[in-house]
Write a protein that holds these residues in place. Structure first.
Motif, mmCIF file in Angstrom:
data_model
loop_
_atom_site.group_PDB
_atom_site.id
_atom_site.type_symbol
_atom_site.label_atom_id
_atom_site.label_comp_id
_atom_site.label_asym_id
_atom_site.label_seq_id
_atom_site.Cartn_x
_atom_site.Cartn_y
_atom_site.Cartn_z
ATOM 1 N N CYS A 100 2.102 -2.939 -1.134
ATOM 2 C CA CYS A 100 1.129 -4.037 -1.067
ATOM 3 C C CYS A 100 -0.256 -3.487 -0.798
ATOM 4 O O CYS A 100 -1.260 -4.076 -1.182
ATOM 5 N N CYS A 103 -1.931 -1.774 4.410
ATOM 6 C CA CYS A 103 -2.052 -0.727 5.420
ATOM 7 C C CYS A 103 -2.856 0.458 4.906
ATOM 8 O O CYS A 103 -3.237 1.343 5.667
ATOM 9 N N CYS A 135 2.963 0.140 8.657
ATOM 10 C CA CYS A 135 3.174 -0.222 7.255
ATOM 11 C C CYS A 135 4.486 -0.979 7.205
ATOM 12 O O CYS A 135 5.488 -0.535 7.754
#
Ligand code: FES
Ligand code: FES
Lengths: 153, 722
Positions: A100, A103, A135
């Protein structure tokens, strides 16, 4: 309130701040630098990591006023030019360390800092240095790969 | 139909993700990064009580705060006042009652987020507090107060499989509990709503399913769906936590009311109240076997706490029942699976969706049974391994590769890690490691891919080929949500392979194209991948027919998976389309004096059918394991009397890079006969059996029964092993 500081090498000045704003808020919402992320805003996740006078900090824990007259470097300021990536950034893409990606900016800055201090870190040193960066997607294996790759490049 | 071609960066290759570069540069626009001229900030006032009557809401003081543009309550919701995935039981803004702590009561728009929050705190709500109903067992009983008009039982699934359980050589029983886990995606709920000139609204949002969000919000806004347009903004992880709407309707209401763009961004604490969680479970099991280690029958009773609103509880409880026995050949079973309403936080979808809870229980039972039979736990599992053709407890046979024995063998035959991994607790452990005991544990699990029980599950893709400066360019347009899993990479790979064109652009996902279904249930590569493939094939055929691209060729196709059927009153029916399997072996070091655990290594084997992108497959597996490890050792939303005690990353712990061990992977590609390229959904299995494997390893080290996750230090302290 007014804030004057250097951000990614450029002098910046912001007016009309509310005293309670964090450095993270000012970067994201007043300086159009949303690269530093806001996953917790309480110093637990590292997604907002930036350099303040060369020291790695969580920008969510820095009051904007504390940056007065100082030098801030964010994830947006690491690449050598618009079309190039910093080797740490390249390594994260190549190793599959980005899912995604929320982080990622924090990890890029933290890894940049680690490799500046310890150019060839052991796995234990990598884990220790990145323990403050959460994360939720990767399980960290590919992040370790990315740091090893960046160290080798 | 399709002949695969040799274009670069097609399927089967570890293509690097196209959004990787903007993400490492900090340029990728997440939903919380959105910005518009004249934008206001929204904030939400939430109930401090888990159960109370709302007697009145006074907004004057909030409206009087300088900088405030709107304060809205239920009275300002023009359309349907409730929403929900399965039942419309959840108020957009509370009207008569609040049913959980954190339920939204009012929303504010102001010119600064802090002003909006301050104004929200000035809203006066008169509550009459009621005794919260927090015990799911009590909620199920006749004596408890009814929290919803239909009673507290949200759904009961009963499965009757095979003959009535009878006598058996060996019977073991156990009770197990799973705590409330949070998805803890890193990117908080957020979005930007922009009022449009046609009286409608555009929302840029992080979600898992644009169309279902839009349909629910349009009904609440009383607008036709073509006036409510959703576009996917960057999503910072999901894991089920974005299946339900959170701030979508609120931001749209505020934008329409003020005529200004409105941005809402939850903080971490609010995020814990802003989405559903994994259902806490209480499970009672009885396993019976013959003396030679063949399962005879299983009885299971499962009780899930659905919390205040239904969300997807009905599907979760059914999944818990379908997968209650594990991937074994079981001649007879009786399963009762219940989910109830309480005044606890609402629960719904999270990675593994019901199978996580029951896998923890059935795998603990298999170990217990192995001990009773004096058999090796892997050997007992092998003797009972399901294969293709084995009947599900729901009646239909397993129709895909079911490599249970192979997966077990793969993890069991791997050499064990040697040597010292450092003491549990790292430098915080001041002992010399004299209390450290090593343990090894195994688990295997499975689950359905895609939506079950007769749901018409489909996805839509629009593919267009055109010529740009003499070169073919393919554009892929779907509403499928990239949530981090790598869908954008895989869609482009499929288009390259099918059209033999390297230059592929995946357009932003929005509601201007048909629904893609949800990025959940490990389904999106299968379903949207299937739709992209079909649309590409149509484009290619037209291209071949015309012999030229001309002004461009476009095709839109839907991909539907094989129809499934509802379950009947005995829990029988061809309910699931296909299944995914994984096995795990965990090696742990436990300091039995300090109650600390270090996971030394996790080995896993998983059948992925066909790895369209091997690097992304590995990433899904490793990330899923981390969430399973988290549930085993640390992750729980602690709810006391309906109140959440740890809504922060300070108190709700997720694994860090220090907690995660190296992962040893064995990826099998056995090819599903009924899916695009033979691929099989991969997102969930890593999270299902990793939890019980870690717990089994701790059991092996400590000799303790360990019937509840997450484990606590007290569960492991001071005992035998050492
Ligand atoms: S946002 Fe600063 S540490 Fe999490
Ligand atoms: S890639 Fe999603 S949180 Fe790290």
């Amino acid at each position: 309130m007014r804030l004057t500081c250097t951000i990614n090498g450029e002098p910046r000045e912001v007016d009309g701040l509310w005293e309670g704003e964090s450095l993270l808020y000012v970067l994201r919402e007043r300086l159009a630098l949303p690269g530093s992320k806001n996953a917790c805003e309480q110093g637990e996740c590292g997604s907002c990591s930036v350099y303040l006078d060369g020291v790695l900090v969580c920008s969510c824990l820095v009051a904007a006023g504390q940056a007065e007259g100082r030098e801030v470097v964010t994830v947006e300021g690491l690449a050598p030019s618009e079309d190039e990536l910093h080797p740490v950034q390249t390594a994260f893409v190549e190793a599959g360390a980005v899912q995604c990606g929320f982080c990622t900016p924090g990890l890029i800055v933290a890894t940049h800092d680690l490799l500046a201090r310890v150019p060839n870190p052991t796995d234990a040193e990598i884990r220790e240095a990145l323990a403050g960066n959460l994360c939720r997607c990767t399980g960290y294996e590919k992040i370790l790969d990315a740091v090893r790759l960046a160290a080798a490049s | 139909m399709s002949t695969l071609t040799e274009v670069a960066n097609g399927i089967g290759v570890s293509v690097r993700r196209p959004d990787g570069i903007p993400k490492v540069k900090g340029e990728f626009a997440y939903s919380s990064d959105m910005w518009a001229d004249g934008m206001l900030w929204g904030a939400t006032l939430r109930s401090p009580h888990p159960r109370a009557r709302v007697l009145g809401i006074e907004i004057a003081a909030a409206l009087a705060v300088p900088g405030v543009h709107a304060v809205l309550t239920h009275a300002d919701v023009p359309g349907r006042k409730t929403y929900g995935l399965e039942h419309h039981d959840q108020p957009v803004l509370a009207f008569d009652e609040v049913r959980y702590q954190g339920e939204p009561v009012a929303v504010v728009a102001a010119d600064h987020p802090e002003t909006a929050r301050y104004a929200a705190s000035k809203i006066e709500v008169a509550y009459e507090e009621l005794e919260p109903l927090v015990d799911p067992e009590y909620a199920l009983s006749d004596e408890s107060p009814r929290l919803h008009p239909g009673g507290n039982l949200l759904r009961h699934v009963y499965i009757e499989h095979g003959p009535e359980p009878g006598e058996a050589d060996v019977v073991v029983s156990g009770e197990y509990e799973v705590g409330m886990q949070d998805q803890a995606f890193l990117g908080p709920e957020s979005g930007l709503a922009i009022p449009a000139e046609d009286g409608g609204v555009d929302l840029f949002i992080a979600t898992q399913w644009l169309h279902v969000d839009r349909d629910q919000v349009a009904a609440c806004l009383d607008l036709p769906i073509d006036k409510v347009r959703f576009t996917l903004a960057g999503v910072g992880g999901a894991f089920g936590g974005r299946e339900d709407v959170s701030m979508q309707a609120h931001a749209c209401l505020l934008a329409l009311h003020t005529g200004r763009p409105v941005k809402m961004v939850y903080g971490r604490e609010e995020s814990f109240f802003g989405h559903v969680h994994r259902h806490p479970a209480r499970m009672r099991y009885e396993h019976a076997a013959t003396r030679d280690g063949k399962l005879a029958w299983i009885r299971a009773r499962i009780l899930l706490d659905g919390g205040a609103y239904a969300s997807s509880s009905g599907a979760v409880v059914s999944n818990a029942a379908s997968f209650a026995l594990g991937p074994y050949e079981v001649p007879s079973a009786r399963i009762d699976s219940y989910v109830v309403y309480t005044d606890n936080p609402p629960c719904g979808a999270m990675r593994g969706f019901g199978a996580v809870q029951t896998c923890f229980a059935h795998e603990a039972q298999m170990d217990k049974l192995a001990a009773a039979l004096e058999l090796d736990p892997v050997e007992l599992r092998r003797r009972n391994a399901m294969t293709t053709g084995t009947s599900m407890p729901t009646g239909a046979p397993i129709n895909c590769p079911a490599p249970v024995e192979e997966l077990l063998r793969s993890v069991a035959e791997r050499p064990l890690p040697e040597g010292d991994s450092g003491v549990p607790g790292g430098i915080a452990n001041v002992t010399r490691g004299e209390g450290v005991v090593r343990g090894v544990g195994y688990a295997i699990g499975f689950k359905n891919v895609g939506f079950s029980e007769g749901f018409d599950d489909y996805s839509t893709a629009r593919v267009r080929i055109s010529e740009v400066r003499g070169e073919p360019l393919v554009e892929v347009h779907t509403a499928a949500c990239e949530v981090g899993q790598g869908l954008v990479t895989v869609m482009a790979q499929i288009a390259r392979t099918e059209l033999n064109v390297e230059n592929v652009l995946v357009l932003p996902a929005d509601t201007q194209v048909g629904s893609a279904g949800s990025s959940s249930a490990s389904r999106q590569t299968h379903m949207t991948g299937g739709a992209v493939q079909a649309a590409c094939v149509a484009v290619r055929e037209e291209w071949e027919r015309l012999g030229a691209i001309g002004a461009g060729i476009e095709a839109t196709r839907e991909y539907h998976h094989r129809p499934t059927a509802a379950l009947d009153a005995r829990g029988q029916g061809d309910a699931h389309v296909t299944f995914a399997f994984a096995a795990h072996r965990a090696v742990v070091d436990v300091d039995v004096e300090l109650g600390l655990v270090r996971v030394v290594e996790i080995a896993t084997a998983q059948d992925v059918g066909k790895a369209l992108n091997p690097l992304a497959v590995e990433g899904q597996i490793e990330g899923g394991i981390a969430q399973g490890l988290g549930l085993a050792l640390m992750e729980e939303i602690q709810v006391v009397d309906g109140l959440v005690r740890n809504a922060s990353f300070t108190d709700y712990l997720i694994p860090t890079i220090l907690d995660m061990p190296p992962v040893e992977l064995d990826v099998l590609e056995l090819g599903d006969p009924d899916s695009p390229y033979g691929l099989r959904g991969i997102g969930e299995p890593p999270t299902i059996s990793s939890t019980p494997a870690v717990v089994a390893a701790v059991r092996a080290a400590t000799g303790r029964e360990l019937r509840r996750v997450p484990l606590k230090p007290d569960d492991m302290i001071g005992l035998c092993g050492s």
